[in-house]
Design an enzyme around this catalytic site. Structure first.
Site, short mmCIF file in Angstrom:
data_model
loop_
_atom_site.label_atom_id
_atom_site.label_comp_id
_atom_site.label_asym_id
_atom_site.label_seq_id
_atom_site.Cartn_x
_atom_site.Cartn_y
_atom_site.Cartn_z
N ARG A 22 -8.40 2.78 4.15
CA ARG A 22 -8.55 3.45 5.44
C ARG A 22 -7.59 4.62 5.60
O ARG A 22 -7.96 5.68 6.11
CB ARG A 22 -8.32 2.43 6.59
CG ARG A 22 -9.48 1.48 6.85
CD ARG A 22 -9.79 0.52 5.72
NE ARG A 22 -8.65 -0.32 5.39
CZ ARG A 22 -8.48 -0.94 4.22
NH1 ARG A 22 -9.35 -0.79 3.24
NH2 ARG A 22 -7.41 -1.69 4.00
N CYS A 34 0.74 -3.40 10.67
CA CYS A 34 -0.12 -3.40 9.47
C CYS A 34 -0.21 -4.86 9.07
O CYS A 34 0.82 -5.56 9.06
CB CYS A 34 0.47 -2.56 8.35
SG CYS A 34 -0.38 -2.82 6.77
N THR A 69 0.93 1.71 8.65
CA THR A 69 0.57 2.68 7.61
C THR A 69 0.62 4.10 8.17
O THR A 69 0.56 4.32 9.38
CB THR A 69 -0.85 2.43 7.08
OG1 THR A 69 -1.79 2.66 8.15
CG2 THR A 69 -1.01 1.03 6.52
N LYS A 91 0.65 -5.52 -1.23
CA LYS A 91 -0.68 -5.39 -1.84
C LYS A 91 -0.63 -5.53 -3.37
O LYS A 91 -1.41 -6.27 -3.96
CB LYS A 91 -1.32 -4.05 -1.45
CG LYS A 91 -1.82 -3.98 0.00
CD LYS A 91 -2.51 -2.66 0.27
CE LYS A 91 -3.03 -2.53 1.70
NZ LYS A 91 -4.20 -3.37 1.96
N CYS A 120 -7.22 -5.62 10.15
CA CYS A 120 -6.68 -4.38 9.58
C CYS A 120 -6.46 -3.44 10.75
O CYS A 120 -7.43 -3.05 11.43
CB CYS A 120 -7.63 -3.75 8.57
SG CYS A 120 -7.11 -2.10 8.02
N ASN A 121 -5.21 -3.10 11.02
CA ASN A 121 -4.91 -2.22 12.16
C ASN A 121 -5.50 -0.83 11.96
O ASN A 121 -6.10 -0.27 12.88
CB ASN A 121 -3.40 -2.13 12.35
CG ASN A 121 -2.79 -3.42 12.84
OD1 ASN A 121 -2.78 -3.69 14.04
ND2 ASN A 121 -2.27 -4.23 11.92
N THR A 122 -5.36 -0.28 10.75
CA THR A 122 -5.83 1.08 10.50
C THR A 122 -7.34 1.19 10.68
O THR A 122 -7.85 2.22 11.13
CB THR A 122 -5.44 1.54 9.09
OG1 THR A 122 -4.07 1.22 8.84
CG2 THR A 122 -5.63 3.04 8.93
#
Length: 236
Positions: free
Chosen positions: A49, A195, A125, A165, A83-85
């Site tokens: 993203r 995040c 992020t 990750k 997923c925040n983004t």
């Protein structure tokens, strides 16, 4: 009867599992049948993203919409995205289905507002920071966001991508405590782990005090919205 929850997952896989674990932990249940019915699509084909938002990378919307539609077809009555983004693309995802989609940043801002927080440090992020996903939600709730400076932000990205990750860098090698101290020195009353990899990292480092975990906020909201009973009155 409780609603079936659909999770648009895979962003990344560990964050998806973290959300599910938190949903289970926050559900007051004496037997299997009292837990939520959850359908998860751990779709690792969803493009990054942040790369899409900032660098012209592959568009994640088609895969996000595919996941949402698959989950609705599978019987989900409510969706969420750990997923925040990805919430930068929230409207396009929500438009692809006929069921509600929880909004993690707005739920998080609501929790902060209810607690009387006026200034929150945002650890996230580059995509989340620069897209204004949290700035919009927090500002609407009357909360001032503060962000790491450029050097500290680079370390947060390193923590997310190389530390969690990829598991290529030891988490302890990243100066997380110093970054937290600097944000608090600029007035942050609470630090948002905005995040979904960050709550994993901060828990491993033992640095969760004074932080709010939006993944836990989302889990709490999901249990409530699906008609379950929570083990606590607050996601803090």
């Amino acid at each position: 009867m409780k609603k079936t929850l659909g999770i648009i997952g895979g962003m990344g896989p560990a964050a998806t599992c973290d959300l599910m674990e938190k949903i289970i932990a926050l559900t007051k249940a004496a037997c299997d049948q009292e837990h939520l019915h959850i359908v998860t699509d751990c779709n690792t084909n969803i493009p990054d993203r942040t790369a899409a938002i900032l660098h012209g990378g592959a568009d994640p919307v088609p895969e996000l919409q595919k996941s949402a539609a698959r989950l609705e077809t599978a019987g989900a009555e409510l969706l969420c995205m750990p997923c925040n983004t990805a919430h930068y693309f929230y409207d396009q995802v929500a438009a692809a289905v006929g069921i509600p989609v929880l909004h993690m940043p707005r739920e998080t801002a609501r929790v902060l507002s209810q607690a009387g927080v006026k200034t929150a440090g945002v650890l996230a992020t580059d995509g989340t920071v620069r897209s204004g996903v949290y700035e919009a939600a927090l500002s609407q709730a009357g909360i001032r966001p503060v962000y790491p400076d450029e050097a500290d932000q680079a370390q947060i990205m390193r923590l997310i991508y190389q530390g969690v990750k990829a598991r290529a860098v030891p988490l302890k090698d990243i100066p997380v405590e110093e970054i937290m101290t600097r944000l608090r020195g600029r007035g942050a009353e609470v630090l948002l782990l905005a995040c979904t990899e960050l709550p994993i990292a901060f828990a491993e480092l033992g640095l969760t005090e004074g932080c709010l975990d939006p993944t836990r906020v989302l889990a709490f909201a999901a249990v409530k919205a699906c008609g379950g009973e929570t083990t606590t009155d607050s996601p803090w």
